[in-house]
Design a protein around this motif. Structure first.
Motif, PDB file in Angstrom:
ATOM      1  N   HIS A  91       0.853  -1.188   0.000  1.00 48.70           N
ATOM      2  CA  HIS A  91       0.000   0.000   0.000  1.00 48.70           C
ATOM      3  C   HIS A  91       0.888   1.238   0.000  1.00 48.70           C
ATOM      4  O   HIS A  91       2.095   1.149   0.199  1.00 48.70           O
ATOM      5  CB  HIS A  91      -0.983  -0.017   1.180  1.00 48.70           C
ATOM      6  N   ASP A  95       6.260   4.136   4.840  1.00 45.95           N
ATOM      7  CA  ASP A  95       7.090   3.105   5.477  1.00 45.95           C
ATOM      8  C   ASP A  95       7.110   1.804   4.676  1.00 45.95           C
ATOM      9  O   ASP A  95       7.862   0.883   4.993  1.00 45.95           O
ATOM     10  CB  ASP A  95       6.634   2.847   6.920  1.00 45.95           C
ATOM     11  N   HIS A  96       6.257   1.709   3.638  1.00 43.56           N
ATOM     12  CA  HIS A  96       6.184   0.485   2.826  1.00 43.56           C
ATOM     13  C   HIS A  96       6.707   0.693   1.403  1.00 43.56           C
ATOM     14  O   HIS A  96       7.277  -0.224   0.834  1.00 43.56           O
ATOM     15  CB  HIS A  96       4.738  -0.029   2.773  1.00 43.56           C
ATOM     16  N   ASP A 217      -0.459  -4.092   6.458  1.00 46.51           N
ATOM     17  CA  ASP A 217      -1.139  -3.292   7.490  1.00 46.51           C
ATOM     18  C   ASP A 217      -2.656  -3.424   7.387  1.00 46.51           C
ATOM     19  O   ASP A 217      -3.406  -2.491   7.726  1.00 46.51           O
ATOM     20  CB  ASP A 217      -0.747  -1.809   7.351  1.00 46.51           C
ATOM     21  N   HIS A 244       2.728  -4.071  11.969  1.00 44.94           N
ATOM     22  CA  HIS A 244       3.911  -3.936  12.827  1.00 44.94           C
ATOM     23  C   HIS A 244       3.647  -4.391  14.270  1.00 44.94           C
ATOM     24  O   HIS A 244       4.353  -3.989  15.198  1.00 44.94           O
ATOM     25  CB  HIS A 244       4.426  -2.484  12.816  1.00 44.94           C
ATOM     26  N   LYS A 271       7.598   2.047  17.404  1.00 34.83           N
ATOM     27  CA  LYS A 271       6.461   1.890  16.495  1.00 34.83           C
ATOM     28  C   LYS A 271       6.029   0.428  16.472  1.00 34.83           C
ATOM     29  O   LYS A 271       6.859  -0.460  16.247  1.00 34.83           O
ATOM     30  CB  LYS A 271       6.858   2.346  15.088  1.00 34.83           C
TER      31      LYS A 271
HETATM   32 ZN   LIG Z   1       3.074   0.268   7.992  1.00 35.86          ZN
END
Ligand SMILES: [Zn+2]
Length: 350
Positions: A91, A95-96, A217, A244, A271
């Protein structure tokens, strides 16, 4: 539980990491290898098949002087691959997929997959720039993955065929009838969710009896479609803790339905890695081990998995240690190695 953990720690084999992390040359591969790369609370999971094909699920963050792209390249070197055959962007969160442009400058990426074209994303003020950089890296040749589609992978003689199935994408899940899941309560069925996390691509890797589930996620309302009223996935050997290791994506019903033998939490020091999820997994009867990419520095040692199962204990200096998994379908086992301790532990495939 405490006694079981101590026993497990004592039972850790003193196998040098090099023999279990390092992939063999292409012609002599007999294992399927999975590397959970530390991208500081982002996601980057590298799969190398017995045929030597590489699949990268997500590519970490952008910025930080290309830290995540470099770490992915290092993991590729460890795995003995020089190109990414299939990159799956789950997505469009930074962070991805933020690290894709930087990675594409370091290594050749042959095919790009995602959940489909997007023109705007409210929560990311820099979406146009970031998405544009991603599309430029892919030369605008991205493949839209739909739930129920498989990514075609090469097979080798003498070992079971490998299957990588997309189970969720763009808020749609696979819809196959199996049998009613006794863990489900009425009302737990799939509900609409228009968030970007809810559009995550979810992937189920099957090799012989071995099952690995990576839902990125994916949110609980969408994920419910996989588990309730029928459990379409069944029990898994290896589970990448969704979001995560956050609470909203890892409810008790989901975890009791999937019954993962080993879970890897791709959390950062601050996180994910929520203590409630860690507790749920530790108390799950089927669970043999929980690994974390980082110690959650905001909670106590007891609220984390035991240190032997954590790849990175300190926030700084951060060595970027990874968790490596080698699956041997013929032996019916898989070995998990913590690159920090260089110790490995073997688990039975269900
Ligand atoms: Zn993420």
């Amino acid at each position: 539980m405490r006694a079981r953990i101590v026993l497990l720690v004592v039972a850790l084999l003193a196998t040098p990491a090099s023999s279990t992390i390092l992939a063999k040359s292409k012609s002599s591969r007999t294992t399927l290898n999975i590397y959970f790369i530390d991208v500081e609370g982002g996601a980057a999971t590298l799969i190398v098949t017995p045929a030597g094909e590489s699949v990268l699920i997500d590519a970490g963050w952008d910025g930080a002087d290309g830290r995540d792209a470099k770490r992915i390249q290092e993991a590729m070197q460890l795995a003995g691959v020089t190109t990414i055959d299939h990159l799956i962007v789950t997505h469009y969160h930074r962070d991805h997929y933020g690290g894709v442009p930087e990675l594409s400058r370091l290594v050749t990426i042959k095919r790009f997959y995602d959940h489909g074209e997007m023109t705007a994303l409210g929560e990311d003020p820099q979406f146009a720039e970031r998405y544009g950089a991603y599309q430029a890296a892919a030369k605008n040749e991205t493949i839209t993955l739909k739930a129920g589609e498989t990514i075609s992978l090469k097979n080798v003689d003498g070992v079971p065929p490998i299957k990588l199935l997309c189970v969720a994408a763009n808020a749609v899940t696979i819809d196959t009838k199996t049998k009613p899941n006794p863990e489900c309560n009425p009302g737990l069925e799939k509900k609409p969710d228009t968030s970007e996390n809810g559009r995550s691509v979810g992937l189920w890797l099957q090799w012989g009896a071995f099952d690995f589930l990576n839902l990125a996620d994916l949110t609980a309302p969408i994920m419910s479609g996989l588990i309730c009223p029928d459990n379409q996935i069944g029990e898994v050997d290896l589970y990448q803790a969704t979001w995560h290791g956050g609470t909203l994506a890892n409810n008790e019903i989901l975890l009791r339905s999937l019954r993962p033998t080993v879970t890897v939490m791709i959390n950062g020091p601050r996180k994910g890695g929520h203590q409630e999820v860690i507790k749920l997994l530790q108390e799950l009867p089927a669970s043999k081990a929980l690994y974390q990419l980082h110690r959650n520095v905001q909670t106590t040692a007891e609220q984390n998995t035991p240190a032997a199962f954590i790849a990175n204990l300190e926030e700084q200096p951060d060595d970027g240690n990874l968790i490596a998994v080698a699956i041997d379908a013929k032996k019916g086992s898989f070995i998990v190695t913590n690159s920090r301790t260089k110790r490995s532990q073997s688990y039975r495939v269900k």
